[in-house]
Design an enzyme around this catalytic site. Structure first.
Site, PDB file in Angstrom:
ATOM      1  N   HIS A  59       0.821  -1.218   0.000  1.00 26.24           N
ATOM      2  CA  HIS A  59       0.000   0.000   0.000  1.00 26.24           C
ATOM      3  C   HIS A  59       0.845   1.254   0.000  1.00 26.24           C
ATOM      4  O   HIS A  59       0.434   2.303  -0.484  1.00 26.24           O
ATOM      5  CB  HIS A  59      -1.005  -0.041   1.141  1.00 26.24           C
ATOM      6  CG  HIS A  59      -2.089  -1.007   0.816  1.00 26.24           C
ATOM      7  ND1 HIS A  59      -2.031  -2.313   1.222  1.00 26.24           N
ATOM      8  CD2 HIS A  59      -3.164  -0.892   0.026  1.00 26.24           C
ATOM      9  CE1 HIS A  59      -3.067  -2.938   0.711  1.00 26.24           C
ATOM     10  NE2 HIS A  59      -3.768  -2.109  -0.011  1.00 26.24           N
ATOM     11  N   GLU A  85     -11.491 -10.259  -5.657  1.00 23.20           N
ATOM     12  CA  GLU A  85     -10.049 -10.257  -5.366  1.00 23.20           C
ATOM     13  C   GLU A  85      -9.608 -11.528  -4.657  1.00 23.20           C
ATOM     14  O   GLU A  85      -8.467 -11.652  -4.222  1.00 23.20           O
ATOM     15  CB  GLU A  85      -9.645  -8.994  -4.610  1.00 23.20           C
ATOM     16  CG  GLU A  85     -10.493  -8.650  -3.404  1.00 23.20           C
ATOM     17  CD  GLU A  85     -10.069  -7.332  -2.748  1.00 23.20           C
ATOM     18  OE1 GLU A  85      -9.062  -6.731  -3.135  1.00 23.20           O
ATOM     19  OE2 GLU A  85     -10.769  -6.925  -1.810  1.00 23.20           O
ATOM     20  N   ASP A 127      -4.786  -8.138  -5.081  1.00 18.06           N
ATOM     21  CA  ASP A 127      -5.032  -9.286  -4.214  1.00 18.06           C
ATOM     22  C   ASP A 127      -5.351 -10.542  -5.008  1.00 18.06           C
ATOM     23  O   ASP A 127      -4.943 -11.637  -4.632  1.00 18.06           O
ATOM     24  CB  ASP A 127      -6.176  -8.979  -3.241  1.00 18.06           C
ATOM     25  CG  ASP A 127      -5.685  -8.153  -2.067  1.00 18.06           C
ATOM     26  OD1 ASP A 127      -4.613  -8.487  -1.536  1.00 18.06           O
ATOM     27  OD2 ASP A 127      -6.344  -7.181  -1.698  1.00 18.06           O
ATOM     28  N   CYS A 150      -9.760  -2.367 -10.736  1.00 21.92           N
ATOM     29  CA  CYS A 150      -9.211  -1.243  -9.975  1.00 21.92           C
ATOM     30  C   CYS A 150      -7.852  -1.582  -9.368  1.00 21.92           C
ATOM     31  O   CYS A 150      -7.250  -0.762  -8.700  1.00 21.92           O
ATOM     32  CB  CYS A 150     -10.190  -0.795  -8.888  1.00 21.92           C
ATOM     33  SG  CYS A 150     -10.488  -2.064  -7.661  1.00 21.92           S
TER      34      CYS A 150
HETATM   35  C1  PEP Z   1      -6.665  -4.831  -5.081  1.00 19.09           C
HETATM   36  O1  PEP Z   1      -6.511  -5.744  -4.272  1.00 19.09           O
HETATM   37  O2  PEP Z   1      -6.357  -4.916  -6.293  1.00 19.09           O
HETATM   38  C2  PEP Z   1      -7.226  -3.552  -4.636  1.00 19.09           C
HETATM   39  C3  PEP Z   1      -7.564  -2.609  -5.485  1.00 19.09           C
HETATM   40  O3  PEP Z   1      -7.338  -3.352  -3.308  1.00 19.09           O
HETATM   41  P1  PEP Z   1      -6.090  -3.037  -2.330  1.00 19.09           P
HETATM   42  O4  PEP Z   1      -4.872  -2.854  -3.178  1.00 19.09           O
HETATM   43  O5  PEP Z   1      -6.461  -1.823  -1.574  1.00 19.09           O
HETATM   44  O6  PEP Z   1      -6.043  -4.268  -1.490  1.00 19.09           O
HETATM   45 MG    MG Z   2      -7.439  -5.630  -2.347  1.00 22.70          MG
END
Ligand code: PEP
Ligand code: MG
Length: 590
Positions: A196, A440, A464, A511
């Site tokens: 993140h 995910e 994920d 996303c």
């Molecule tokens: C993902 O897992 O691709 C996602 C968009 O969520 P995060 O990266 O916040 O886990």
């Molecule tokens: Mg995610």
């Protein structure tokens, strides 16, 4: 920028956020912040040394008082810790070294003390021995105390110059709270491309590199450096030729970016007339300006964990405070759609509450929707806030980390309960707000047929989805090379998801970071996704990619890809098509 006295040194790491940064480094010690640094004249060396000695004397006095008072309450053993702290300050070699540094660096004494201590501390932190680890914490404590005791105006402050930050690691909250004005870029020894922290760096447009072994110990604060966030090179004491090369490259890249602005107002429609919605991923409402400037068609992912869990208050923002933020999003993104993802805590993000036992495997643990369904008060507070804000614009809501039908049905039930409550109270909200499930976890993709009947859209979280499909921790540097977005199993799961959505007449977005990878745009378009949601800084290149592709050709490419058996073959196929369709985006100039 260049230095005649030192030899150029190059470190290689993983580039995680594009851009070039040139400037002095500031090496951050863990545990406490760096004091300000300023030059002193040779005539001021003795008085600076005395200022340091005085800070030590004050600290010794404080430690003695503490020792006596703890002794009277808890006994001699507990108080001995302060004795140990005092011994650190009495270490003559440490005192001498700080004096020498003041003399040779001609910099203020608190900064020289900090520089000496942090090199020492970082070396100690790497020792596996648990006893020594404990001593490191003691040392940090002493160091912090001494820094607070310097006389004069310069207490502990953030460096007051623009710099490239070098750190062992940065948490998402560290990254979010860095003063953007002063930060040219950052490099870390730990970390990985899908953490993140890296995602935030990209969202905020901060050039950065992770996984630079040895960088902290080898680096010196204020030494000139160049961070190449395209190739992952970090150059310390760059030569005149290197500096010249990067100055020219930086100008060229800025020009190339500018040229992308000319297509900013074009719709993200393929050559053969198929529209793909191009929306943005954001974490803060102040990013909405950039979203609008780059003509995103909405927000495809508003991550809420940063503002809910990482605010300076210990308490989570309440329903009213949340409604205010979601309302800002609704109004800011209007007339387009803003999709709010409910709290996704756990994994490598912060937890909603301190866990009494650390989880052995946080990514497989109490994460995302599992936490929300176990803490329904918090969850429903967020849902009510989203609903209330939905009267101010067009909002959608989506749930993270859904593994199957029971969870999505439970989410819908609780959402309905919140709607009923608001209706009973006469509070306005949008009854038709779109509700989505994040895909995910492979188990969710495998039941996408059934799930498509329960929701209005799917949003594929590839960050994920990849980690759980190929069993590769997304932040573990050691196995990073196994984290393959084009693994045949990943693209088959994406295909299953888009097919299930089509069958039920709902839409599918992506996303995760795959959406922002220019090499993968032909593949994703061919697999049938309807929306790509990317960081604000990636909107321009992805728009260019979309308008340069023919959907019919992408569909053929995806068919071929689905018949291939290795990630390498699939990657080469899609990258080849991408390079052919928009070669200029692959030139060094971007
Ligand atoms: C993902 O897992 O691709 C996602 C968009 O969520 P995060 O990266 O916040 O886990
Ligand atoms: Mg995610």
């Amino acid at each position: 920028m260049t230095s005649k006295s030192k030899r150029e040194q190059i470190f290689y790491g993983t580039p995680v956020s594009r851009g070039i940064a040139m400037g002095p480094m500031s090496v951050a010690a863990r545990g406490f912040s760096a004091p300000g640094v300023y030059p002193i004249s040779p005539g001021a060396v003795v008085s600076e040394q005395s200022r340091f000695d005085a800070a030590l004397t004050v600290t010794r006095g404080q430690l003695s008082v503490l020792q006596t008072s703890i002794e009277s309450v808890s006994g001699r053993d507990e108080a001995l810790i302060f004795e140990a702290h005092r011994m650190v300050l009495d270490d003559k070699s440490l005192v001498d070294q700080v004096h020498r540094e003041i003399d040779s660096r001609l910099q203020n004494s608190e900064f020289c003390f900090y520089a000496v201590m942090q090199t020492f501390l970082e070396a100690m932190r790497r020792v596996v021995d648990p006893y020594l680890k404990e001593r490191t914490i003691d040392l940090e404590d002493v160091c912090q105390r001494v820094l607070r005791n310097f006389s004069g105006e310069n207490g502990i402050i953030e460096p007051d110059y623009q710099r490239i930050l070098v750190a062992y690691d940065l948490s998402p909250s560290d990254t979010a709270s860095l003063d953007r004005e002063k930060l040219l870029g950052f490099v870390t020894e730990a970390g990985s491309i899908n953490s993140h922290t890296a995602i935030l760096a990209r969202a905020l447009g901060i050039p950065s590199i992770v996984g630079l072994a040895g960088a902290v110990l080898e680096s010196t604060t204020l030494a000139p450096a160049i961070l190449d966030g395209y190739s992952g090179k970090f150059i310390v004491y760059p030569s005149a030729e290197t500096t010249d090369y990067y100055e020219k490259l930086s100008t060229k890249r800025k020009e190339a970016r500018k040229s992308l602005e000319t297509i900013r107002d074009q719709k993200s429609t393929t050559i053969d007339g198929h529209h793909i919605t191009l929306s943005a991923n954001i974490e803060f409402t102040h990013e909405l300006d950039l979203v609008k400037k780059n003509r995103a068609e909405g927000v495809g992912l508003f991550r809420t964990e940063f503002f809910l869990l990482e605010s300076s208050n210990t308490k989570m923002p309440d329903e009213d405070a949340q409604e205010k933020i979601y309302g800002e999003l609704a109004r800011g993104v209007s007339p387009d759609l803003g999709i709010i993802r409910t709290l996704d805590s756990g994994g490598d993000k912060l937890s909603t509450e301190p866990l009494t036992q650390p989880e052995p495997n946080p990514f497989l643990g109490w994460r995302g929707i599992r936490v929300s369904l176990d803490r329904q008060e918090i969850f429903m507070e967020q849902l009510r806030a989203i609903l209330r804000a939905s009267s101010q614009g067009k909002l959608g809501v989506m749930f993270p980390f859904i593994s199957g039908m029971t969870e999505i049905r439970e989410c819908r039930r609780l959402l309905q309960e919140c709607m009923d409550e608001l209706s009973a109270a006469g509070t306005p909200f949008d009854r038709d707000l779109e509700v989505g499930a994040m895909i995910e976890i492979p188990s969710a993709a495998l039941v996408a047929r059934e799930m498509a009947k329960e929701v209005d859209f799917f949003s594929i979280g590839t960050n994920d989805l990849i980690q759980y499909t190929v069993a590769v921790d997304r932040i573990n540097h050691r196995v990073a090379k196994l984290y393959r977005s084009t693994h045949p199993s990943v693209i088959r799961l994406i295909k299953m998801t888009t097919e299930a959505a089509d069958a039920e007449g709902i839409w599918t977005g992506v996303c995760g970071e795959m959406a922002a990878d220019l090499s993968l745009t032909p593949l994703l378009v061919g697999l049938g996704v309807n929306e790509l949601s990317v960081g604000p800084h990636d909107l321009a290149p992805i728009r260019k990619a979309l308008i340069s592709l023919k959907r019919s050709e992408c569909q053929k490419l995806a068919e071929t890809a689905l018949s291939l058996s290795t990630s390498q073959e699939i990657y080469e196929l899609t990258r080849g098509a991408a390079q052919k369709a928009y070669p200029e985006l692959f030139e060094e100039s971007l």
